[in-house]
Design a protein around this motif. Structure first.
Motif, PDB file in Angstrom:
ATOM      1  N   UNK A 147       1.201  -1.466  -0.325  1.00  0.00           N
ATOM      2  CA  UNK A 147       0.013  -0.457  -0.091  1.00  0.00           C
ATOM      3  C   UNK A 147       0.571   1.140  -0.153  1.00  0.00           C
ATOM      4  N   UNK A 148       0.328   1.861  -1.562  1.00  0.00           N
ATOM      5  CA  UNK A 148       0.947   3.002  -1.298  1.00  0.00           C
ATOM      6  C   UNK A 148       0.056   4.289  -0.312  1.00  0.00           C
ATOM      7  N   UNK A 161     -10.689   2.576   3.722  1.00  0.00           N
ATOM      8  CA  UNK A 161     -10.253   1.651   3.481  1.00  0.00           C
ATOM      9  C   UNK A 161      -8.263   1.243   4.052  1.00  0.00           C
ATOM     10  N   UNK A 162      -8.151   2.506   3.376  1.00  0.00           N
ATOM     11  CA  UNK A 162      -6.875   2.157   3.637  1.00  0.00           C
ATOM     12  C   UNK A 162      -5.881   2.543   5.131  1.00  0.00           C
ATOM     13  N   UNK A 163      -7.124   3.088   6.307  1.00  0.00           N
ATOM     14  CA  UNK A 163      -6.808   3.679   7.143  1.00  0.00           C
ATOM     15  C   UNK A 163      -6.878   1.876   8.048  1.00  0.00           C
ATOM     16  N   UNK A 198      -4.650  -0.345  10.396  1.00  0.00           N
ATOM     17  CA  UNK A 198      -4.638  -1.307  11.793  1.00  0.00           C
ATOM     18  C   UNK A 198      -4.199  -2.221  11.933  1.00  0.00           C
ATOM     19  N   UNK A 199      -4.294  -3.606  10.723  1.00  0.00           N
ATOM     20  CA  UNK A 199      -3.295  -4.230  10.391  1.00  0.00           C
ATOM     21  C   UNK A 199      -1.952  -4.283  10.377  1.00  0.00           C
ATOM     22  N   UNK A 203      -8.153  15.300   4.849  1.00  0.00           N
ATOM     23  CA  UNK A 203      -8.686  14.682   6.296  1.00  0.00           C
ATOM     24  C   UNK A 203      -7.659  12.918   6.339  1.00  0.00           C
ATOM     25  N   UNK A 204      -8.781  12.349   5.101  1.00  0.00           N
ATOM     26  CA  UNK A 204      -7.887  10.919   4.745  1.00  0.00           C
ATOM     27  C   UNK A 204      -6.217  11.098   4.847  1.00  0.00           C
ATOM     28  N   UNK A 205      -5.740  11.342   3.799  1.00  0.00           N
ATOM     29  CA  UNK A 205      -4.857  11.300   3.632  1.00  0.00           C
ATOM     30  C   UNK A 205      -4.089  11.857   4.573  1.00  0.00           C
TER      31      UNK A 205
END
Lengths: 580, 222
Positions: free
Chosen positions: A32-33, A56-58, A62-63, B135-137
């Motif tokens: 993941x970038x 989804x990236x956040x 977590x994992x 915010x997400x980035x």
């Protein structure tokens, strides 16, 4: 707990993580970038644009942080640089549970929108499995998994109940077709088709079994249903527990082999199809020697082979189709349902986006069994609701029982003028049954409808439950036995209806969004007008019993644990109403 | 040209490349030590296969219409292309200057490289702003994400200035560009920039699975 010591469960999770990660997962965790391209693919994000924790990236991070901290060199040496981190306490494990179970339905939509090919759904499922292995999971997941391990199906349907339902459906079929040969064969050897179903069909929707039986019978199929190992659903897919997944799949495969069946036909269920057809052989390490196919493909084949004749003018209401994530995004099953629909309905309206790009019904990934996340789920369902509304259809068809529940719930929540159906219902309805050679049949004469003879005749019962299936099931059982039933999906409606209708009995669920059952119960007891109405608590959370009995009000007249079958329900209701 | 610049342009780059190659090799071994998951299931879906799925998955990068995330956000795809073309141009430049400097006598090539790298620099600046303000980035970014992006953007800046290969007026720009390149080569295997090493693998496995299951190539009607 200090950062130097780790709880027992956290220790086990870390230990198992290092054993569980395979190459595909490692790549998804490493690649993941953080470009953010997956963000808008997720229905949770679209419904919660101001909350970045749904991205989804956040969620994957977590994992990923654990993977980096314990398995990747940069994270081991300079963890803060790549946001690597470990997990130490059970509270942290619970936070992870909230993410992997409560903020993702494993629908895989982000995976197909990731430029790097990161398959987050696979990683998320792996994390669920790690938590489940140490007993950290939503209660519903624990209950369903337990039933599937111990009873053999995920709804705890007993063998007698299952066989009784098949008997009942056989009788209905014989009467409908006026054909004594129209039965559901059980454990017949050497059949072309062994038909497996979802326990929800036994419990709440036996009509789909009857419809399928009708189709097999009219198509002249040599078919059977197994007396055991008939559940094609598999909670291992949702819980991430490969052992459960393998055991459940093996149970079904071995039964088909025992019956020497040539083909296993899987009724319409997205996760069941994926688990049985695709993932099961991997989990069970089983080289399946027979063919497996979805009942959608079977029905389509029968029509094409001329074994079934259908008349689409029997289904005139506008219909749209919802692609189940598991069917479409993980198994490539999206053209066949449309082809079948084009043969059995007159007015089909496509939903956009569709096929592999369709949005989740929001009930996937086991979400329907995790009532603690219901408000979150229903909020995210706005995306699906808008999709449905835009079609202008009155019926949404889906080939998945989870989707049936998820869609029914959101349709009610967003007050859409729609119904949910499955292909088997529409196909059965469109069948052209040719006249058969008359064979004298001993059809039991219809019993005159003497309502007064029904055990609950004249009784008014208010059923309170947030699960639409439960409402329908209880109402049907009680209504069929003569009661006049009203339904309330939440506490406020319950209080209104109780004041208006003054029912003879209220059946009350405890876990409901908004005003929970405990508060409703207390409010009923504290209202002088309503205090005398008997209440039967019916809950899937037995541990909440104490909370009811500890309240400073008279206890309920009855208490039942879910799952509850029709006989138990009826018996208890009659006892409370002093009719036995 | 000074001996120092000659060393930085050539020998140092070779050392850095060797280091990067070694670490990449170790990285590959690390990836391969994870057991690959198999697939016992019979194929599902129609008209596709693992081979088609893999091919589609690999070529996905060149098909902006294939994914909703790029189809609906043309600007995102365009900036991705510009940024990566800039990377290719700047890497190319780091070889052209020491080994084929005469190519830079062509004004066309100079302008092509300058446009490519200049636009990539602009995208880099935009990406930094986006990463710091969206915010997400912000939520998903690590120090490595910021550092890698800033490193590349600064590198683009010096690459842009280095394109004419003019060391007569001072070697500072070229020296900085090549020192940054050497640092970049050494740092890459430890950072997110190494994603291109994983790309063929992640997309291979996703393509193989979804090709076998009839999902890739994606089909839709809209």
């Amino acid at each position: 707990m200090s950062r130097n010591s780790r709880s027992y469960k956290a220790e086990r999770v870390i230990e198992r993580l290092t054993r569980k990660v395979n190459r595909q997962m490692a790549l998804s965790l490493a690649a993941c970038v953080h470009c953010g391209m997956c963000t808008e693919a997720c229905h949770y994000v679209l419904a919660n644009p101001d909350d970045p924790t749904y991205a989804p990236a956040y969620k994957a991070d977590r994992i990923r942080r654990l993977f980096k901290r314990h398995m990747d060199w940069t994270g081991r040496v300079i963890p803060w640089w790549v946001k690597a981190g470990s997990i130490y306490t059970d509270e942290e494990l619970n936070e992870l549970m909230d993410t992997v179970f409560g903020k993702c339905t494993n629908c895989r939509r982000c995976s197909i929108n990731c430029p790097m090919g990161v398959d987050f759904a696979v990683v998320n499922r792996m994390a669920r499995g790690l938590l489940v292995s140490v007993g950290i999971m939503p209660e519903g997941v624990a209950v369903v998994s337990k039933d599937q391990w111990e009873i053999g199906n995920q709804m705890g349907v007993l063998k007698e109940e299952y066989l009784d339902t098949l008997d009942w459906m056989s009788e209905e079929l014989q009467q409908e077709l006026k054909d004594p040969a129209a039965i559901i064969p059980i454990d017949k050897m050497d059949c072309e088709v062994v038909y497996s179903i979802n326990p929800r069909e036994v419990k709440y929707d036996p009509r789909t079994i009857a419809d399928a039986a009708k189709i097999f019978h009219i198509a002249g199929e040599n078919w059977t249903m197994p007396s055991e190992g008939w559940d094609m659903t598999n909670f291992g897919l949702f819980s991430g527990d490969d052992d459960l997944g393998g055991a459940v799949a093996r149970r079904l495969y071995e039964k088909v082999e025992e019956l020497r069946g040539k083909k296993l036909v899987i009724s319409e269920c997205g996760h069941g199809y994926r688990s049985t057809r695709c993932e099961g052989p991997n989990w069970a390490k089983y080289d399946v020697p027979f063919v497996m196919e979805s009942s959608v493909i079977t029905m389509l084949r029968y029509i094409r082979e001329g074994r079934l004749k259908v008349d689409k003018s029997k289904n005139t209401i506008p219909v749209t189709f919802h692609d189940s994530c598991n069917n479409a995004r993980s198994c490539g099953l999206f053209e066949e349902p449309r082809e079948l629909l084009s043969l059995v309905v007159e007015d089909f309206r496509e939903m956009y986006p569709n096929r592999s790009e369709n949005y989740c019904c929001t009930g996937g990934g086991g979400a329907m069994s995790m009532s603690e996340y219901t408000p979150r789920r229903l909020k995210s369902a706005i995306v699906k609701a808008e999709q449905l509304k835009a079609t202008g259809a009155k019926i949404v068809v889906t080939s998945c029982h989870n989707c049936v529940d998820g869609l029914t719930d959101l349709i009610r929540h967003y007050k859409l003028d729609m119904q949910v159906a499955q292909l088997v219902n529409l196909t059965a309805n469109a069948l052209v049954v040719e006249a058969r050679v008359a064979v004298p049949v001993e059809v039991p004469a219809a019993v005159p409808a003497v309502e007064a003879a029904l055990p609950l005749h004249g009784r008014r019962i208010l059923v309170v439950d947030d699960e639409p299936d439960i409402l329908t099931f209880f109402s049907t059982v009680l209504g069929d036995n003569g009661a006049s039933v009203t339904q309330a999906p939440d506490g406020a409606t319950c209080m209104d209806l109780a004041r208006k209708e003054k029912p003879d009995l209220i059946t009350l669920d405890l876990s409901m969004p908004g005003m929970d059952g405990g508060k409703i119960f207390e409010a009923l007891r504290n209202d002088p007008e309503l205090a005398g109405i008997p209440v039967c608590i019916i809950t899937g959370k037995p541990e909440l019993r104490r909370l009811i009995y500890d309240r400073p009000v008279p206890p309920p007249e009855g208490y039942l644990d879910k799952p509850v079958n029709d006989e138990t329900l009826l018996l208890n209701v009659r006892k409370i109403l002093k009719l036995v | 040209m000074s001996e120092t610049l000659l060393f930085v342009e050539d020998t140092l780059q070779i050392w850095a490349l060797q280091f990067m190659g070694t670490v990449y090799f170790l990285r590959l071994l690390w990836i391969l030590h994870f057991k690959a998951g198999g697939d016992r299931q019979a194929p599902t879906g129609r008209g596709t296969s693992p081979r088609k799925g893999i091919l589609y998955s690999w070529l996905n990068v060149a098909m902006p219409w294939a994914m909703e995330s790029t189809r609906k956000r043309a600007f995102m795809y365009a900036q991705f292309i510009i940024f990566h073309l800039g990377v290719v141009s700047a890497i190319g430049l780091s070889f052209i200057i020491p080994y084929a400097a005469e190519w830079l006598h062509s004004l066309v090539l100079v302008r092509v490289l300058q446009v490519s790298i200049g636009l990539a620099f602009a995208v880099g600046v935009w990406r930094i702003i986006r990463r710091m303000t969206h915010p997400v980035m912000r939520k998903i970014s690590s120090p490595d994400d910021y550092f890698s992006l800033i490193l590349l953007t600064v590198w683009f800046f010096f690459a842009f200035l280095s394109v004419p290969n003019n060391h007569q007026d001072g070697e500072g720009v070229l020296m900085t560009f090549f020192l940054l390149t050497a640092f970049f080569l050494v740092y890459v295997p430890f950072s997110k920039i190494s994603h291109y090493l994983y790309y063929p693998f992640t997309r291979f496995y996703l393509g193989r699975t979804l090709g076998h299951r009839g999902v890739f190539p994606l089909r839709r009607t809209s």
